[in-house]
Design an enzyme around this catalytic site. Structure first.
Site, PDB file in Angstrom:
ATOM      1  CG  ASP A  13     -25.517 -23.286 -10.223  1.00  0.00           C
ATOM      2  OD1 ASP A  13     -24.602 -23.120 -11.062  1.00  0.00           O
ATOM      3  OD2 ASP A  13     -25.464 -24.147  -9.332  1.00  0.00           O
ATOM      4  CG  ASP A  47     -19.201 -26.721  -8.148  1.00  0.00           C
ATOM      5  OD1 ASP A  47     -19.656 -25.700  -7.595  1.00  0.00           O
ATOM      6  OD2 ASP A  47     -19.851 -27.395  -8.976  1.00  0.00           O
TER       7      ASP A  47
END
Ligand code: GLA
Length: 716
Positions: free
Chosen positions: A452, A517
């Site tokens: 990430d 997301d």
């Protein structure tokens, strides 16, 4: 490849296109032609004669041939693709061909300018199987004084004047890949990304097409910059009627100062052309990603169903709960369990612990082994989250090395998710990260890393005050490459707050992207449709989220959520312990369906269909055209009382296909029989020729908004 020695040209043919480059010794190289595939025996001389440009009043008396770099020294007054100097001198390079090397699939054009002491090399690789061209370039400082590079496009590509439309991709966090189509205008269409990552709002891909080009017809050029950092994309419509498209890494002042003998390498630009619509253009890119970027092991391994812990537990890691989630996940058919943020150091919220890549004693007193054993004991693979490039101020790593971060001396850090970015271009920093990540992977049975990156590089200044945004990307790629060669069986996912770092540079070293997301299936329909212009479903992470989406607050049925996640690399990201049994059953059925069809979905030819805004229709047809799967999503209520007929595309007109409706399982019934009842599509189905299905199409049934229907077609 054809070489015409008299004209000193190189011609590449790939897929639907031909490309002719002129590279006469002692002259600047230029592109004579890039467009529809030409007859094999057509002489380059004819193309050249047909391209004769006269002079016009008010401009130069001669035709200035635009070069690959459009550098200042050629004297062209339109936008330039190259800018460099030595303390204000040597800015006017004019690069001429010195040497040409070629083989059937590639060429290297070596150019130089004696006056400014700069060498410029172009590498062009044709991928005839997948119908693409890959361009890269590099410059070398050949003098004994440093050279400051201000700007360098990988290449400047001439675009024909009838290509009037530009499609770009904008967006934001949780809403990536939003397609934006504009008509070309005089001047420059320019997108600059200074976020230090690929970004959510400026995906480095453009499509240039005719006004009437649509999914199934018309010409289109695709350009993608395989770069995971700052970029500049431009389409310049110049006063002399010429149009150029270019892309390159965006550099800060002083960022690239080349010492004598030193080189700068531009990121690759991947160009594609089609004369049969935007979906066909995407197929070229999808084949490229699958065949050239993904490593063999990923390419040939079925994509396992994921479970990701993030939206179920966030930072609240409780081993018993995680084990119960894993058991439930295995029950419904999950094959990989990914433990997200929160397992390490003092990371109990997003303000602490980042950088401390040790299993947290407080949360996992016996380490991760018991949880991993539980997961693997259930027959699943274990995955784990890292955000290696980042650090919280409240971390042991920061306390030990406060000087390891990027920033600007005397300027406060721009606050961003309570974290700073590490200067990973410093060898001691990347060595440290390699050591920590490698140790976790060595000590545990882990097959997957979610990598990430959750903040922009607002002030990417290194220790000596030099900008490090470009170096950051290089160091990132090198670090992942190093980890992948040390742990070849571990798959990697590229995530940056969702789809903020989904580009071909990352896909050359990762196996999946986290597309967004947002697990809101309605938004996802558009996000995934947008992403599909460049990314195949095989790498596009798509999760079934909670019934009430945590990000948008929207409530969507399991049928809609699962039907949407199926059109990608499917996963789950919801609290399975809270799900009612009937929804778990529905989910289980969707996962089984995905498993039945994932090879088709991931390896077939993907296409989007043109449809009114209230629908999103996409489909995948097997390469041998033996089967196909179409997804028809009803986004909002339709304006007419009934939607129109859907014309299937991509099928073999000669073949007979049995068509069935395979999702959702419980079909909602309207007041009179629909096509689904009439053709018994939810049962045995009926057969029609590919020709009829594409010419007549099929009347779509009435369905409520937020419904996805999946149709499966198999050739008799
Ligand atoms: C980012 C990612 C999410 C999740 C969180 C964890 O937002 O995109 O999927 O991993 O970080 O902090």
């Amino acid at each position: 490849m054809q070489i015409d020695n008299r004209m000193e040209t190189i011609r590449f043919d790939a897929g639907e296109m031909s490309f002719i480059l002129c590279c006469a010794n002692g002259e600047p190289p230029f592109i004579l032609y890039w467009g529809p595939r030409l007859a094999p025996d057509l002489s380059v001389e004819q193309v050249s004669l047909l391209s004769t440009r006269q002079s016009a009043h008010g401009i130069e008396d001669v035709n200035i041939q635009p070069s690959l770099a459009m550098e200042p020294g050629i004297g062209y007054t339109g936008p330039s693709g190259f800018s460099a100097h030595r303390e204000g001198q040597d800015w006017g390079s004019r690069f001429v061909v010195q040497n040409v090397k070629r083989d059937p699939q590639s060429c290297r054009i070596s150019c130089h300018d004696h006056r400014t002491g700069i060498a410029l090399d172009y590498d062009i690789v044709v991928d005839s199987d997948n119908g693409l061209l890959t361009f890269s370039s590099s410059i070398t400082n050949q003098q004994d004084r440093p050279l400051d590079l201000v700007d360098m496009a990988t290449i400047c590509l001439p675009i024909p004047a009838h290509i009037t439309d530009i499609i770009g991709f904008s967006g934001r966090w949780a809403r990536e890949f939003q397609m934006e189509r504009v008509s070309r205008f005089s001047g420059s269409y320019m997108r600059e990304n200074r976020r230090g990552r690929t970004s959510h709002d400026c995906f480095p891909g453009l499509i240039l097409c005719e006004e009437n080009s649509d999914e199934q017809s018309g010409e289109a050029y695709g350009l993608h910059l395989a770069w995971s950092g700052n970029s500049r994309l431009r389409v310049d419509s110049n006063g002399d009627g010429r149009v150029f498209a270019s892309m390159g890494a965006l550099l800060f002042p002083g960022e690239i100062r080349l010492a004598p003998g030193e080189s700068y390498h531009s990121p690759q630009l991947v160009g594609a052309y089609t004369c049969s619509g935007l979906s066909s253009l995407s197929q070229h890119y999808h084949d490229h990603v699958r065949n050239n970027l993904l490593r063999q092991s990923t390419r040939f391994r079925v994509r396992p169903v994921h479970y990701n812990s993030w939206e179920a537990v966030y930072f609240d890691h409780d081993q018993d709960r995680l084990k119960a989630l894993a058991s439930r996940a295995a029950d419904v058919g999950v094959e990989r369990f990914v433990l997200d943020d929160g397992w390490f150091g003092g990371r109990r919220n997003d303000a602490a612990g980042l950088g401390d890549w040790h299993v947290s004693d407080a949360v996992y007193p016996d380490g991760l082994k018991p949880l991993i054993d539980h997961v693997t004991g259930l027959g699943m693979e274990m995955g784990i989250w890292f955000e290696p490039e980042m650090i919280n101020a409240d971390s042991d790593l920061y306390r030990a090395h406060p000087d390891w971060i990027l920033g600007l001396d005397g300027v406060e850090q721009v606050p961003f998710r309570n974290q700073y970015a590490l200067d990973i271009s410093r060898p001691e920093v990347s060595d440290h990260l390699f050591g920590r990540i490698s140790a976790i992977l060595t000590d545990h049975d882990i097959g997957y890393v979610k990598w990430d990156m959750n903040r922009d590089l607002n002030h990417p200044g290194g220790q000596q005050g030099i900008a490090k945004a470009y170096a950051h990307v290089q160091a990132l790629w090198a670090l992942i490459d190093r980890l992948r060669s040390a742990h070849p069986d571990v798959e990697f996912e590229s995530c940056a707050s969702g789809g903020g770092r989904a580009d071909f540079g990352m896909l050359a070293r990762t196996d999946r992207v986290w597309t967004s997301d947002s697990n809101d299936a309605l938004d996802r329909q558009i996000i995934q449709r947008g992403a599909s212009h460049f990314l195949p479903l095989k790498v596009m992470g798509a999760h079934v989220g909670p019934r009430h989406c945590h990000i948008t607050g929207r409530t969507l049925s399991m049928a809609m959520r699962a039907g949407t996640a199926l059109m990608g690399h499917m996963g789950l990201e919801l609290n399975l312990l809270d799900e009612p049994p009937e929804e778990l059953e529905e989910l289980k059925a969707a996962i089984a369906l995905y498993k039945n069809h994932r090879n088709l979905l991931h390896d077939g030819d993907f296409g989007r269909m043109d449809s009114p805004d209230y629908l999103n229709i996409m489909g995948v047809v097997a390469k041998d055209k033996g089967e196909a799967l179409y997804s028809v999503a009803y986004l909002t209520g339709q304006v007419p009382a009934l939607p129109g007929r859907f014309r299937f595309s991509g099928l073999d007109p000669e073949a007979n296909y049995r068509i069935r409706q395979i999702w959702p399982e419980d079909w909602y019934s309207e007041k009179s029989p629909s096509v689904i009842d009439a053709l018994d599509l939810a049962g045995a189905g009926m057969s029609f020729s590919g020709a009829v299905l594409s010419q007549v199409g099929m009347q779509l049934p009435v369905a409520p908004p937020e419904t996805v229907l999946l149709f499966y077609l198999s050739a008799d």
